[in-house]
Design a protein around this motif. Structure first.
Motif, mmCIF file in Angstrom:
data_model
loop_
_atom_site.group_PDB
_atom_site.id
_atom_site.type_symbol
_atom_site.label_atom_id
_atom_site.label_comp_id
_atom_site.label_asym_id
_atom_site.label_seq_id
_atom_site.Cartn_x
_atom_site.Cartn_y
_atom_site.Cartn_z
ATOM 1 N N MET A 1 -17.645 18.898 11.900
ATOM 2 C CA MET A 1 -17.981 17.879 10.910
ATOM 3 C C MET A 1 -16.917 17.849 9.816
ATOM 4 O O MET A 1 -16.415 18.888 9.419
ATOM 5 N N ASN A 2 -16.666 16.692 9.330
ATOM 6 C CA ASN A 2 -15.730 16.535 8.218
ATOM 7 C C ASN A 2 -16.521 16.430 6.935
ATOM 8 O O ASN A 2 -17.488 15.697 6.856
ATOM 9 N N ASP B 1 -19.766 12.887 11.126
ATOM 10 C CA ASP B 1 -19.308 13.136 12.493
ATOM 11 C C ASP B 1 -19.574 11.875 13.300
ATOM 12 O O ASP B 1 -19.913 10.830 12.733
ATOM 13 N N ALA B 2 -19.453 11.955 14.590
ATOM 14 C CA ALA B 2 -19.640 10.775 15.442
ATOM 15 C C ALA B 2 -21.043 10.194 15.324
ATOM 16 O O ALA B 2 -21.253 8.998 15.540
ATOM 17 N N GLY B 3 -22.032 11.012 14.968
ATOM 18 C CA GLY B 3 -23.416 10.547 14.842
ATOM 19 C C GLY B 3 -23.729 9.897 13.508
ATOM 20 O O GLY B 3 -24.821 9.367 13.321
ATOM 21 N N ARG C 1 -23.334 9.989 8.966
ATOM 22 C CA ARG C 1 -23.167 10.848 7.790
ATOM 23 C C ARG C 1 -24.463 11.579 7.477
ATOM 24 O O ARG C 1 -25.524 10.964 7.383
#
Length: 161
Positions: free
Chosen positions: A1-2, A33-35, A37
């Motif tokens: 995760m960023n 992430d891709a999912g 925030r």
């Protein structure tokens, strides 16, 4: 995760209806992430999270445990409904722990004076007592009315919980 950092100083409403607490808070940590925030509230509510920041921004309101996090606009729209529901739930909880309110009804049906009751237990106790309290079984109108009122009152208390 960023880690995308904080969302700034935008204020969000935190409503805990079970305690009747209303407060303002900012979003603390946000991770993407891709999912989508995921966010956590800022102190002193830093334990509230993770929740979907995308959902919060789209709908204006999310539930998290016993709390709601919502925009100021959504709070203005929903506050009457939320306050009434919370008040009803708190009253029901207080009645459940206030043994004096229902002790007469419990005694009339031969139920324990403390502890949680369920509808089946209340109805079974009523049927047992009705076998002797009903006028057709040698009881009186007053005795039967007393246990019927006790049953109805206990079931009503249970329904508000």
């Amino acid at each position: 995760m960023n880690d995308t950092g904080s969302t700034g100083t935008e204020q969000w409403v935190v409503w805990n209806g079970s305690l009747g607490v209303l407060d303002m808070v900012t979003i603390g940590r946000v991770e993407a992430d891709a999912g989508g925030r995921q966010a956590w509230l800022d102190a002193p509510y830093g334990i509230v999270g993770p929740f979907s920041l995308d959902e919060l921004e789209q709908t204006g309101r999310i539930a998290f445990g016993a709390c709601f996090v919502m925009s100021r606009r959504r709070w203005q729209e929903d506050q009457v409904e939320l306050r009434l529901a919370a008040q009803k739930a708190r009253r029901a909880l207080m009645a459940m722990f206030d043994g004096e309110d229902d002790s007469t009804h419990r005694e009339a049906l031969g139920l324990p004076l403390d502890g949680r009751l369920d509808a089946a237990e209340i109805n079974a106790a009523f049927r047992r007592r009705a076998k002797t309290a009903h006028p057709d079984a040698g009881g009186s109108d007053a005795d039967y009315r007393r246990i019927a009122e006790a049953r109805d009152a206990l079931l009503e208390m249970l329904a508000t919980v």
